[in-house]
Design a protein around this motif. Structure first.
Motif, short mmCIF file in Angstrom:
data_model
loop_
_atom_site.label_atom_id
_atom_site.label_comp_id
_atom_site.label_asym_id
_atom_site.label_seq_id
_atom_site.Cartn_x
_atom_site.Cartn_y
_atom_site.Cartn_z
N ILE A 74 0.88 -1.23 0.03
CA ILE A 74 0.15 0.09 0.05
C ILE A 74 0.85 1.49 -0.03
O ILE A 74 0.55 2.14 -0.81
N GLU A 75 1.93 1.35 0.92
CA GLU A 75 2.91 2.50 0.85
C GLU A 75 3.47 2.66 -0.78
O GLU A 75 3.49 3.81 -0.90
N GLU A 78 0.82 3.97 -2.95
CA GLU A 78 0.58 5.54 -2.68
C GLU A 78 1.81 6.36 -3.36
O GLU A 78 1.46 7.36 -3.91
N LYS A 79 2.96 5.92 -2.94
CA LYS A 79 4.11 6.72 -3.44
C LYS A 79 4.15 6.62 -4.79
O LYS A 79 4.83 7.73 -5.31
N HIS A 81 1.85 6.78 -6.96
CA HIS A 81 0.33 7.48 -7.39
C HIS A 81 -0.46 6.46 -8.22
O HIS A 81 -0.99 7.04 -9.09
N THR A 82 -0.53 5.38 -7.65
CA THR A 82 -1.06 4.19 -8.49
C THR A 82 -2.52 4.08 -7.68
O THR A 82 -2.79 3.96 -6.43
N GLY A 83 -3.55 4.40 -8.33
CA GLY A 83 -5.02 4.26 -7.70
C GLY A 83 -5.20 2.73 -7.13
O GLY A 83 -4.66 2.00 -7.96
N TYR A 84 -5.83 2.63 -6.23
CA TYR A 84 -6.13 1.17 -5.86
C TYR A 84 -7.40 1.08 -4.80
O TYR A 84 -7.91 2.13 -4.34
N THR A 95 -6.10 -2.75 -8.49
CA THR A 95 -5.67 -1.48 -9.32
C THR A 95 -6.58 -1.20 -10.50
O THR A 95 -7.30 -2.27 -10.83
#
Length: 186
Positions: A74-75, A78-79, A81-84, A95
Motif C-alpha cells: 500500500i505504501e 501510494e508513493k 500514485h497508483t490508484g487502488y 488497481t
C-alpha cells in the motif's frame, strides 16, 4: 537505483536489484532476517500490478501479511500514485488493470480457482509444499503470458521444498544474501 517509473525510485542492495531484474520463471531470494526481502517483494508486487498482471501473495500466517507485506504494498502504491481499492475483508488489492489477492498458507481455501500471472510466497520454507502446489496451478488462463513465481524466505537448511526450488537449475534465479548485507542494520 531502480524505479517503478520516473516518480518513484529506490536504492537497492545488490541482492534486491537481482531480485527485481530477474527474468526467469522462478526467482528465489534466500536471505537472513532484516535483509530487505519483504520490502523488495512488495516493490515487485507493485511493479506487477502496474504492468496489469494479477497475482497472489501467500505467507505462513495471516499476521505476516497484514503487519508487514500488505502495508509495504500500500505504501508503494501510494508513493507511485497508483490508484487502488483495498478490500480488507476479502483480502485483495485492486488497481485499474490488475488484482493482488493475499492469503494465509494455513489452508488452501481462497487459493483455488484463480487465474493468475504471478505468485509470491513469503517465508516459503515455512509454507507446506501442498499449498505451493495448489497455488502454482493458479498460474494459468487465456490472458496469462510468462507466469512468474517469486519465493522469498529465511533459510531453514536443506531438505525442504523451498531449498529444492532454489536449487532447481531450470529457468530459476537463486539469490542468497546475509542480514549483514543490509548496511542500515549495523
Amino acid at each position: 537505483i531502480l524505479g517503478i517509473d520516473s516518480t518513484m525510485k529506490i536504492n537497492l542492495y545488490p541482492h534486491q536489484y537481482k531480485f527485481m531484474t530477474s527474468g526467469t520463471k522462478v526467482t528465489c531470494l534466500c536471505a537472513g532476517r532484516g535483509a530487505g526481502k519483504s520490502l523488495i517483494a512488495a516493490w515487485k508486487v507493485v511493479q506487477e500490478l502496474r504492468n496489469g498482471r494479477s497475482g497472489l501473495i501467500i505467507a505462513p500466517i495471516f499476521d505476516d501479511l497484514s503487519s508487514v507485506m500488505i502495508p509495504y504494498v500500500i505504501e508503494f502504491l501510494e508513493k507511485s500514485h497508483t490508484g487502488y481499492e483495498h478490500n480488507q475483508s476479502k483480502h485483495f488489492i485492486k488497481t485499474k488493470n490488475a488484482i493482488c489477492y493475499y492469503r494465509s498458507a494455513e489452508t488452501d481455501r481462497g487459493i483455488r480457482g484463480k487465474s493468475l500471472a504471478w505468485l509470491l510466497i513469503d517465508e516459503a520454507a515455512s509454507v507446506k509444499y501442498e499449498i505451493y502446489k495448489v497455488a502454482v496451478l493458479c498460474l494459468r488462463g487465456e490472458h496469462v503470458r510468462n507466469p512468474k513465481i517469486y519465493l522469498i524466505g529465511t533459510p531453514l537448511g536443506k531438505g525442504n521444498w523451498f531449498y529444492d526450488a532454489c536449487m532447481n537449475e531450470y529457468d530459476t534465479t537463486y539469490i542468497h544474501a546475509k542480514s549483514s548485507d543490509n548496511k542500515s542494520l549495523g
